[in-house]
Scaffold this active site. Structure first.
Site, PDB file in Angstrom:
ATOM      1  N   HIS A 183      33.272   4.372  14.492  1.00 31.82           N
ATOM      2  CA  HIS A 183      33.934   4.330  15.811  1.00 31.82           C
ATOM      3  C   HIS A 183      34.631   2.978  16.007  1.00 31.82           C
ATOM      4  O   HIS A 183      34.533   2.351  17.064  1.00 31.82           O
ATOM      5  CB  HIS A 183      32.934   4.604  16.940  1.00 31.82           C
ATOM      6  CG  HIS A 183      32.371   5.992  16.907  1.00 31.82           C
ATOM      7  ND1 HIS A 183      32.934   7.052  17.569  1.00 31.82           N
ATOM      8  CD2 HIS A 183      31.305   6.510  16.243  1.00 31.82           C
ATOM      9  CE1 HIS A 183      32.239   8.154  17.333  1.00 31.82           C
ATOM     10  NE2 HIS A 183      31.239   7.857  16.523  1.00 31.82           N
ATOM     11  N   TYR A 226      22.521   0.766  14.858  1.00 38.76           N
ATOM     12  CA  TYR A 226      23.521   0.141  15.728  1.00 38.76           C
ATOM     13  C   TYR A 226      23.315  -1.376  15.745  1.00 38.76           C
ATOM     14  O   TYR A 226      24.274  -2.142  15.733  1.00 38.76           O
ATOM     15  CB  TYR A 226      23.444   0.712  17.161  1.00 38.76           C
ATOM     16  CG  TYR A 226      23.960   2.131  17.284  1.00 38.76           C
ATOM     17  CD1 TYR A 226      23.906   3.012  16.210  1.00 38.76           C
ATOM     18  CD2 TYR A 226      24.495   2.610  18.470  1.00 38.76           C
ATOM     19  CE1 TYR A 226      24.368   4.312  16.313  1.00 38.76           C
ATOM     20  CE2 TYR A 226      24.973   3.915  18.581  1.00 38.76           C
ATOM     21  CZ  TYR A 226      24.899   4.762  17.501  1.00 38.76           C
ATOM     22  OH  TYR A 226      25.358   6.054  17.607  1.00 38.76           O
TER      23      TYR A 226
HETATM   24  C1  HEM Z   1      21.574   8.405  11.915  1.00 32.21           C
HETATM   25  C2  HEM Z   1      22.691   8.778  12.579  1.00 32.21           C
HETATM   26  C3  HEM Z   1      23.693   7.784  13.076  1.00 32.21           C
HETATM   27  C4  HEM Z   1      24.000   6.546  12.600  1.00 32.21           C
HETATM   28  C5  HEM Z   1      23.421   5.837  11.378  1.00 32.21           C
HETATM   29  C6  HEM Z   1      25.025   5.990  13.465  1.00 32.21           C
HETATM   30  C7  HEM Z   1      25.587   4.726  13.308  1.00 32.21           C
HETATM   31  C8  HEM Z   1      26.411   4.113  14.222  1.00 32.21           C
HETATM   32  C9  HEM Z   1      26.792   2.715  14.194  1.00 32.21           C
HETATM   33  C10 HEM Z   1      26.367   1.705  13.127  1.00 32.21           C
HETATM   34  C11 HEM Z   1      27.598   2.479  15.263  1.00 32.21           C
HETATM   35  C12 HEM Z   1      28.266   1.166  15.675  1.00 32.21           C
HETATM   36  C13 HEM Z   1      27.388   0.462  16.707  1.00 32.21           C
HETATM   37  C14 HEM Z   1      28.028  -0.787  17.282  1.00 32.21           C
HETATM   38  O1  HEM Z   1      28.509  -1.656  16.545  1.00 32.21           O
HETATM   39  O2  HEM Z   1      28.024  -0.908  18.532  1.00 32.21           O
HETATM   40  C15 HEM Z   1      27.739   3.736  15.968  1.00 32.21           C
HETATM   41  C16 HEM Z   1      28.518   3.943  17.090  1.00 32.21           C
HETATM   42  C17 HEM Z   1      28.658   5.151  17.710  1.00 32.21           C
HETATM   43  N1  HEM Z   1      27.962   6.317  17.452  1.00 32.21           N
HETATM   44 FE1  HEM Z   1      26.631   6.593  15.981  1.00 32.21          FE
HETATM   45  N2  HEM Z   1      25.323   6.893  14.463  1.00 32.21           N
HETATM   46  C18 HEM Z   1      24.531   8.003  14.255  1.00 32.21           C
HETATM   47  C19 HEM Z   1      24.498   9.135  15.031  1.00 32.21           C
HETATM   48  C20 HEM Z   1      25.308   9.379  16.103  1.00 32.21           C
HETATM   49  C21 HEM Z   1      25.246  10.532  16.944  1.00 32.21           C
HETATM   50  C22 HEM Z   1      24.249  11.685  16.771  1.00 32.21           C
HETATM   51  C23 HEM Z   1      26.210  10.373  17.903  1.00 32.21           C
HETATM   52  C24 HEM Z   1      26.538  11.243  19.084  1.00 32.21           C
HETATM   53  C25 HEM Z   1      25.762  12.193  19.554  1.00 32.21           C
HETATM   54  C26 HEM Z   1      26.872   9.102  17.666  1.00 32.21           C
HETATM   55  C27 HEM Z   1      27.923   8.585  18.401  1.00 32.21           C
HETATM   56  C28 HEM Z   1      28.397   7.292  18.299  1.00 32.21           C
HETATM   57  C29 HEM Z   1      29.443   6.753  19.159  1.00 32.21           C
HETATM   58  C30 HEM Z   1      30.230   7.494  20.243  1.00 32.21           C
HETATM   59  C31 HEM Z   1      29.586   5.400  18.787  1.00 32.21           C
HETATM   60  C32 HEM Z   1      30.545   4.381  19.395  1.00 32.21           C
HETATM   61  C33 HEM Z   1      29.892   3.703  20.577  1.00 32.21           C
HETATM   62  C34 HEM Z   1      30.800   2.656  21.186  1.00 32.21           C
HETATM   63  O3  HEM Z   1      31.921   3.010  21.592  1.00 32.21           O
HETATM   64  O4  HEM Z   1      30.367   1.486  21.269  1.00 32.21           O
HETATM   65  N3  HEM Z   1      26.291   8.521  16.574  1.00 32.21           N
HETATM   66  N4  HEM Z   1      27.011   4.724  15.323  1.00 32.21           N
END
Ligand code: HEM
Length: 309
Positions: free
Chosen positions: A27, A298
């Protein structure tokens, strides 16, 4: 030894040509807005959470592309999109919702996430994922193969970030004033309706059309989403985000999100942080392994963003 969360972020870097300094590991590209949320009268009956009491609550929201590659065009055909919302509850208190535009998740354990990400890393010779590795992964993970037919059609580029529905995928407990628990999955339903970019407009869409479209749309008037809880029925999984719930489950509108102003673009080191496990009294986590892993993965990405500042 690296933790599984560090390994996950490293595998996301490999997938997206990262690390991209100062940006989220996934993202990476998005737009931040501010606005308000007002809960419906029904919401307080289901949960005693402060943001569901019915008063107007200030929010910060971020709409984003799913990829960790910040150079991928907004019109990519295989990307999901995200909506993260933070309710500001006074003082240091806040609660978050972090949702995506796909209806189911593709894995149900952090180990599965790591294996699937590694299986998709492009082969340096062809620039494409290795079909053998992908085939082996899918053979070991039938849950991914079962969820993909629901996920793939939801990946087409939208007309706007404001024309997608965004899903929590995980179940959370809503706890009312008497301590009564109802399990729910949440969806942000767009007031503008769900609308995809017509096939013949995808190739010619500007690389950043989702960001400029959102800026124009908000300048013309508020962008609204209804927050809808789908209540679990007997036997519905509370732990596996790859499995659907039956279509006929009761849905309750919890309130309306109104985005009214675009905030300046984030710079490296900015600390907008959204975490789906940042909850308040009145909402509780399920035992979903993905949900509980997210906060740790995260943190690896957030620490890196902070260090870049
Ligand atoms: C094990 C599963 C997952 C991993 C390893 C993962 C990993 C990550 C990481 C590393 C980030 C960046 C965090 C940051 O720097 O602030 C992120 C952001 C995000 N993730 Fe995930 N994620 C997972 C599952 C999901 C799921 C299930 C959803 C939605 C239901 C999701 C939605 C998002 C969204 C929308 C962002 C962006 C948030 C923002 O705008 O700051 N992720 N994710």
């Amino acid at each position: 030894m690296a933790s599984i969360y560090e390994e996950i972020v490293a595998s996301l870097d490999e997938l997206t040509g990262g690390p991209h300094e100062g940006l989220r590991a996934v993202h990476a590209r998005g737009s931040v807005c501010k606005g308000t949320f007002r809960a419906s009268p029904e919401a307080a009956g289901l949960s005693r959470a402060a943001h569901l009491a019915g008063d107007e609550v200030p929010v910060t929201a971020r709409l984003s592309n799913g990829s960790g590659n910040p150079h991928l065009p907004d019109g990519d055909r295989l990307d999901g999109r995200g909506l993260a919302v933070k309710w500001h509850l006074g003082g240091d208190e806040s609660t978050d919702s972090v949702t995506v535009s796909i209806p189911l998740f593709f894995v149900n354990t952090p180990e599965g996430f790591l294996e699937f990400t590694r299986a998709r890393v492009p082969d340096p010779e062809t620039g494409m994922p290795n079909p053998e590795k992908l085939g082996e992964y899918l053979g070991n993970h039938p849950e991914t193969g079962a969820a993909l037919p629901a996920i793939l059609p939801a990946l087409g580029p939208p007309v706007s970030y404001a024309t997608l529905a965004y899903n929590s995928l995980h179940a959370f407990a809503l706890v009312d004033a008497d301590g009564e628990r109802r399990w729910a999955r949440f969806t942000w339903e767009p007031e503008a309706g769900v609308e995809r970019l017509p096939e013949d407009e995808i190739e010619s869409a500007a690389d950043d059309y989702l960001q400029t479209e959102l800026a124009d749309r908000i300048a013309a008037g508020p962008v609204r989403f209804a927050y809808v809880a789908t209540l679990a029925g007997e036997g519905d999984t509370l732990e596996d985000p790859t499995l659907p719930w039956p279509e006929d489950r009761e849905r309750v509108e919890l309130g309306t999100l109104e985005l009214t102003e675009l905030l300046p673009a984030e710079r490296a080191g900015d600390v907008y942080v959204f975490d789906p496990t940042n909850l308040v009294d009145g909402i509780e986590l399920s035992d979903d392994k993905i949900l509980n892993a997210r906060t740790h993965a995260y943190s690896v990405s957030i620490d890196r963003r902070l260090a870049a500042g």
